[in-house]
Design a protein around this motif. Structure first.
Motif, PDB file in Angstrom:
ATOM      1  N   PHE A   1      -0.137  32.458 -47.853  1.00 29.71           N
ATOM      2  CA  PHE A   1      -0.726  31.601 -48.876  1.00 29.71           C
ATOM      3  C   PHE A   1      -2.237  31.698 -48.767  1.00 29.71           C
ATOM      4  CE2 PHE A   1      -2.305  27.965 -51.043  1.00 29.71           C
ATOM      5  CZ  PHE A   1      -1.416  27.763 -52.072  1.00 29.71           C
ATOM      6  N   ASP A   2      -2.876  32.106 -49.842  1.00 28.12           N
ATOM      7  CA  ASP A   2      -4.328  32.211 -49.899  1.00 28.12           C
ATOM      8  C   ASP A   2      -4.852  30.940 -50.564  1.00 28.12           C
ATOM      9  OD1 ASP A   2      -6.990  32.877 -50.299  1.00 28.12           O
ATOM     10  OD2 ASP A   2      -6.537  34.946 -50.836  1.00 28.12           O
ATOM     11  N   ILE A   3      -5.548  30.128 -49.802  1.00 31.59           N
ATOM     12  CA  ILE A   3      -5.991  28.803 -50.265  1.00 31.59           C
ATOM     13  C   ILE A   3      -6.891  28.890 -51.490  1.00 31.59           C
ATOM     14  CG2 ILE A   3      -8.083  28.555 -48.860  1.00 31.59           C
ATOM     15  CD1 ILE A   3      -5.490  25.807 -49.091  1.00 31.59           C
ATOM     16  N   ASP A   4      -7.530  30.046 -51.714  1.00 28.95           N
ATOM     17  CA  ASP A   4      -8.440  30.099 -52.855  1.00 28.95           C
ATOM     18  C   ASP A   4      -7.730  30.233 -54.198  1.00 28.95           C
ATOM     19  OD1 ASP A   4      -7.902  32.818 -53.022  1.00 28.95           O
ATOM     20  OD2 ASP A   4      -9.890  33.440 -52.393  1.00 28.95           O
ATOM     21  N   CYS A   5      -6.384  30.212 -54.204  1.00 27.41           N
ATOM     22  CA  CYS A   5      -5.689  30.121 -55.496  1.00 27.41           C
ATOM     23  C   CYS A   5      -5.751  28.694 -56.035  1.00 27.41           C
ATOM     24  CB  CYS A   5      -4.247  30.590 -55.389  1.00 27.41           C
ATOM     25  SG  CYS A   5      -3.116  29.388 -54.695  1.00 27.41           S
ATOM     26  N   LEU A   6      -6.102  27.753 -55.155  1.00 24.95           N
ATOM     27  CA  LEU A   6      -6.281  26.375 -55.605  1.00 24.95           C
ATOM     28  C   LEU A   6      -7.618  26.241 -56.328  1.00 24.95           C
ATOM     29  CD1 LEU A   6      -5.156  24.269 -52.499  1.00 24.95           C
ATOM     30  CD2 LEU A   6      -3.768  25.095 -54.408  1.00 24.95           C
ATOM     31  N   ASP A   7      -7.669  25.352 -57.288  1.00 28.63           N
ATOM     32  CA  ASP A   7      -8.919  25.061 -57.957  1.00 28.63           C
ATOM     33  C   ASP A   7      -9.908  24.500 -56.933  1.00 28.63           C
ATOM     34  OD1 ASP A   7     -10.023  24.647 -60.916  1.00 28.63           O
ATOM     35  OD2 ASP A   7     -10.747  23.009 -59.636  1.00 28.63           O
ATOM     36  N   PRO A   8     -11.194  24.810 -57.038  1.00 33.67           N
ATOM     37  CA  PRO A   8     -12.172  24.300 -56.074  1.00 33.67           C
ATOM     38  C   PRO A   8     -12.209  22.775 -55.974  1.00 33.67           C
ATOM     39  CG  PRO A   8     -13.152  26.050 -57.365  1.00 33.67           C
ATOM     40  CD  PRO A   8     -11.808  25.757 -57.971  1.00 33.67           C
TER      41      PRO A   8
ATOM     42  N   TYR B   1      -9.713  21.085 -55.383  1.00 30.51           N
ATOM     43  CA  TYR B   1      -8.728  20.813 -54.339  1.00 30.51           C
ATOM     44  C   TYR B   1      -8.998  21.602 -53.066  1.00 30.51           C
ATOM     45  CZ  TYR B   1      -6.505  18.897 -58.404  1.00 30.51           C
ATOM     46  OH  TYR B   1      -6.261  18.175 -59.540  1.00 30.51           O
ATOM     47  N   ALA B   2      -9.800  22.671 -53.160  1.00 25.11           N
ATOM     48  CA  ALA B   2     -10.111  23.500 -51.991  1.00 25.11           C
ATOM     49  C   ALA B   2     -11.477  24.158 -52.187  1.00 25.11           C
ATOM     50  CB  ALA B   2      -9.028  24.550 -51.778  1.00 25.11           C
ATOM     51  N   PRO B   3     -12.547  23.374 -52.028  1.00 23.78           N
ATOM     52  CA  PRO B   3     -13.881  23.959 -52.214  1.00 23.78           C
ATOM     53  C   PRO B   3     -14.316  24.852 -51.057  1.00 23.78           C
ATOM     54  CG  PRO B   3     -14.072  21.663 -51.575  1.00 23.78           C
ATOM     55  CD  PRO B   3     -12.607  21.937 -51.793  1.00 23.78           C
ATOM     56  N   GLY B   4     -13.708  24.673 -49.883  1.00 23.34           N
ATOM     57  CA  GLY B   4     -14.131  25.411 -48.694  1.00 23.34           C
ATOM     58  C   GLY B   4     -13.397  26.712 -48.517  1.00 23.34           C
ATOM     59  N   THR B   5     -13.729  27.673 -49.353  1.00 21.60           N
ATOM     60  CA  THR B   5     -13.136  29.006 -49.264  1.00 21.60           C
ATOM     61  C   THR B   5     -14.220  30.030 -49.583  1.00 21.60           C
ATOM     62  OG1 THR B   5     -11.350  30.441 -50.039  1.00 21.60           O
ATOM     63  CG2 THR B   5     -12.310  28.943 -51.662  1.00 21.60           C
TER      64      THR B   5
ATOM     65  N   VAL C   1      -9.290  29.454 -45.504  1.00 18.57           N
ATOM     66  CA  VAL C   1      -9.889  28.137 -45.308  1.00 18.57           C
ATOM     67  C   VAL C   1     -11.190  28.331 -44.539  1.00 18.57           C
ATOM     68  CG1 VAL C   1      -9.627  25.873 -44.222  1.00 18.57           C
ATOM     69  CG2 VAL C   1      -7.660  26.961 -45.323  1.00 18.57           C
ATOM     70  N   ALA C   2     -12.289  27.869 -45.120  1.00 14.58           N
ATOM     71  CA  ALA C   2     -13.614  28.006 -44.511  1.00 14.58           C
ATOM     72  C   ALA C   2     -14.243  26.617 -44.390  1.00 14.58           C
ATOM     73  CB  ALA C   2     -14.484  28.941 -45.339  1.00 14.58           C
ATOM     74  N   PRO C   3     -13.941  25.903 -43.308  1.00  9.90           N
ATOM     75  CA  PRO C   3     -14.418  24.518 -43.164  1.00  9.90           C
ATOM     76  C   PRO C   3     -15.927  24.350 -43.295  1.00  9.90           C
ATOM     77  CG  PRO C   3     -12.794  25.021 -41.498  1.00  9.90           C
ATOM     78  CD  PRO C   3     -13.123  26.316 -42.188  1.00  9.90           C
TER      79      PRO C   3
ATOM     80  N   SER D   1      -9.461  21.821 -45.598  1.00  2.36           N
ATOM     81  CA  SER D   1      -8.688  21.800 -44.344  1.00  2.36           C
ATOM     82  C   SER D   1      -7.444  20.942 -44.494  1.00  2.36           C
ATOM     83  CB  SER D   1      -9.552  21.287 -43.189  1.00  2.36           C
ATOM     84  OG  SER D   1     -10.613  22.176 -42.944  1.00  2.36           O
ATOM     85  N   LEU D   2      -7.578  19.804 -45.158  1.00  2.00           N
ATOM     86  CA  LEU D   2      -6.419  18.931 -45.385  1.00  2.00           C
ATOM     87  C   LEU D   2      -5.385  19.630 -46.260  1.00  2.00           C
ATOM     88  CD1 LEU D   2      -4.966  16.230 -45.127  1.00  2.00           C
ATOM     89  CD2 LEU D   2      -6.324  15.414 -47.062  1.00  2.00           C
TER      90      LEU D   2
END
Length: 121
Positions: A44-51, A53-57, A90-92, A101-102
């Motif tokens: 799962f590549d977290i950057d498929c989420l909209d920023p 929901y996952a800005p740290g990528t 994930v890039a905290p 991270s969450l």
């Protein structure tokens, strides 16, 4: 969410607008149609989420799916023969609020639930 040349590979790519229009069950059905009954490495590549929901990528691009939809898709994959899995990008240091991270930890936990809930053969 970015342009990708389809003619250099045989992978099925679902772009953000398509993924946002399809239900989690429809996306999971597409995955299952490609994978069949083969052993699966689930990544799962977290950057498929909209920023939102996952800005740290490393490559945030607007137009991705929600973290809730990602969890729903993962939950639909329970009957796959998952032999290994990972979660990436994930890039905290790019997310002072720890939102990414969450989301990553929650999605990884959902993936672990898939393996833990399998019935032994």
């Amino acid at each position: 969410r970015t342009q990708y040349p389809y003619d250099i590979h045989e992978f099925k790519v679902s772009h953000g607008p398509e993924a946002n229009d399809l239900s989690a069950a429809e996306i999971a059905a597409q995955i299952k149609a490609v994978v069949g009954d083969r052993k699966v490495y689930l990544t799962f590549d977290i950057d498929c989420l909209d920023p939102a929901y996952a800005p740290g990528t490393g490559t945030p691009v607007s137009g991705g799916i929600t973290s809730n939809k990602a969890m729903q898709i993962i939950r639909e994959l329970g009957d796959l023969d998952i032999v290994a899995m990972d979660l990436m990008e994930v890039a905290p240091s790019y997310d002072s609020g720890d939102v990414t991270s969450l989301a990553g930890a929650t999605l990884a936990l959902e993936m672990l639930y898939l393996v833990a809930s399998r019935k032994p053969k």
